[in-house]
Motif scaffolding. Structure first.
Motif, PDB file in Angstrom:
ATOM      1  N   GLU A  35     -47.849 -14.852  25.820  1.00 50.54           N
ATOM      2  CA  GLU A  35     -47.194 -16.158  25.019  1.00 50.54           C
ATOM      3  C   GLU A  35     -45.814 -15.952  25.072  1.00 50.54           C
ATOM      4  O   GLU A  35     -44.789 -16.573  25.154  1.00 50.54           O
ATOM      5  N   SER A  39     -42.673 -18.204  26.668  1.00 49.00           N
ATOM      6  CA  SER A  39     -41.949 -19.109  25.757  1.00 49.00           C
ATOM      7  C   SER A  39     -40.490 -19.429  26.148  1.00 49.00           C
ATOM      8  O   SER A  39     -39.896 -18.648  26.804  1.00 49.00           O
ATOM      9  N   CYS A  92     -38.315 -19.964  18.353  1.00 51.58           N
ATOM     10  CA  CYS A  92     -39.119 -18.666  18.176  1.00 51.58           C
ATOM     11  C   CYS A  92     -39.856 -18.120  19.757  1.00 51.58           C
ATOM     12  O   CYS A  92     -40.196 -19.119  20.527  1.00 51.58           O
ATOM     13  N   HIS A  94     -42.201 -16.749  20.175  1.00 48.49           N
ATOM     14  CA  HIS A  94     -43.675 -16.467  20.105  1.00 48.49           C
ATOM     15  C   HIS A  94     -44.108 -17.662  21.012  1.00 48.49           C
ATOM     16  O   HIS A  94     -44.849 -17.565  21.994  1.00 48.49           O
ATOM     17  N   GLN A  95     -43.907 -18.944  20.602  1.00 49.34           N
ATOM     18  CA  GLN A  95     -44.393 -20.354  21.035  1.00 49.34           C
ATOM     19  C   GLN A  95     -43.425 -21.350  20.864  1.00 49.34           C
ATOM     20  O   GLN A  95     -43.861 -22.604  21.126  1.00 49.34           O
ATOM     21  N   CYS A  97     -41.826 -22.588  18.574  1.00 50.48           N
ATOM     22  CA  CYS A  97     -41.044 -23.585  17.270  1.00 50.48           C
ATOM     23  C   CYS A  97     -39.952 -23.227  16.917  1.00 50.48           C
ATOM     24  O   CYS A  97     -39.219 -22.465  17.127  1.00 50.48           O
ATOM     25  N   CYS A 108     -40.304 -18.353  11.243  1.00 50.36           N
ATOM     26  CA  CYS A 108     -40.989 -19.230  11.782  1.00 50.36           C
ATOM     27  C   CYS A 108     -42.151 -19.785  10.896  1.00 50.36           C
ATOM     28  O   CYS A 108     -42.945 -18.962  10.710  1.00 50.36           O
ATOM     29  N   PRO A 109     -42.024 -21.117  10.723  1.00 44.90           N
ATOM     30  CA  PRO A 109     -43.081 -21.864   9.842  1.00 44.90           C
ATOM     31  C   PRO A 109     -44.504 -21.884  10.644  1.00 44.90           C
ATOM     32  O   PRO A 109     -45.578 -22.038   9.869  1.00 44.90           O
ATOM     33  N   CYS A 110     -44.402 -21.806  12.107  1.00 46.51           N
ATOM     34  CA  CYS A 110     -45.814 -22.101  12.908  1.00 46.51           C
ATOM     35  C   CYS A 110     -46.737 -20.834  12.664  1.00 46.51           C
ATOM     36  O   CYS A 110     -47.906 -21.016  12.546  1.00 46.51           O
ATOM     37  N   HIS A 111     -46.530 -19.656  12.784  1.00 43.62           N
ATOM     38  CA  HIS A 111     -47.244 -18.558  12.969  1.00 43.62           C
ATOM     39  C   HIS A 111     -46.916 -17.341  12.110  1.00 43.62           C
ATOM     40  O   HIS A 111     -47.665 -16.373  12.168  1.00 43.62           O
ATOM     41  N   SER A 113     -44.037 -15.780  12.114  1.00 49.21           N
ATOM     42  CA  SER A 113     -42.949 -14.600  12.677  1.00 49.21           C
ATOM     43  C   SER A 113     -41.550 -14.640  11.765  1.00 49.21           C
ATOM     44  O   SER A 113     -41.128 -15.572  11.447  1.00 49.21           O
TER      45      SER A 113
END
Length: 147
Positions: A35, A39, A92, A94-95, A97, A108-111, A113
């Motif tokens: 991921e 990204s 982010c 990671h993915q 966001c 990062c509110p998604c996961h 981080s």
């Protein structure tokens, strides 16, 4: 003699097709390492890229952070000292966001981080790569970034 509802040959054939479809579906669910590698990330601007005025320096007091947009590029700015500004991509690693500026970190509110304000390095959560950075400076009364 009655025939069973699902013969051995049909069961094995159907199971094999189902397993192949499941493997194809799961291949899109990569590990955290894959991921990070795929990204979206900001590209480092060439060293001769022009400086872009982002905001008046007074709008970014020492010790504060701020989110700004420069064209379609979303940035996170942090002024750690009177003459020192750090600029990072707000995407982010990671993915992809949108990362937000908080009091003592970028988050990062998604996961979940979290990233360091001065280095962009990940300090928690699934992200493994730092936020891409941009050259930034204070020139006169203006914060400038090279994009």
């Amino acid at each position: 003699m009655t025939q069973p509802p699902c013969g051995r040959r049909r069961f094995l054939h159907t199971s094999a097709l189902g397993a192949a479809a499941g493997a194809a579906a799961l291949s899109g669910c990569g590990s955290p390492e894959s991921e990070s590698a795929s990204s979206p990330a900001a590209e480092t601007p060439p060293s001769d890229a022009p400086w872009t005025d982002v905001l008046p320096a007074a709008e970014l007091p020492t010790g504060t952070s701020r989110e700004v947009a420069v064209g379609e590029t979303q940035l996170l700015l942090h002024r750690s000292e009177e003459a020192t500004v750090h600029a990072f991509s707000a995407v982010c690693t990671h993915q992809g966001c949108a990362v937000a500026a908080e009091q003592e970190r970028y988050a990062c509110p998604c996961h979940g981080s979290v990233f360091n304000l001065q280095t962009g390095a990940p300090e928690g959560g699934p992200a493994r790569d730092p936020l891409p950075s941009y050259p930034a400076e204070i020139s006169g009364d203006t914060v400038r970034v090279r994009i």
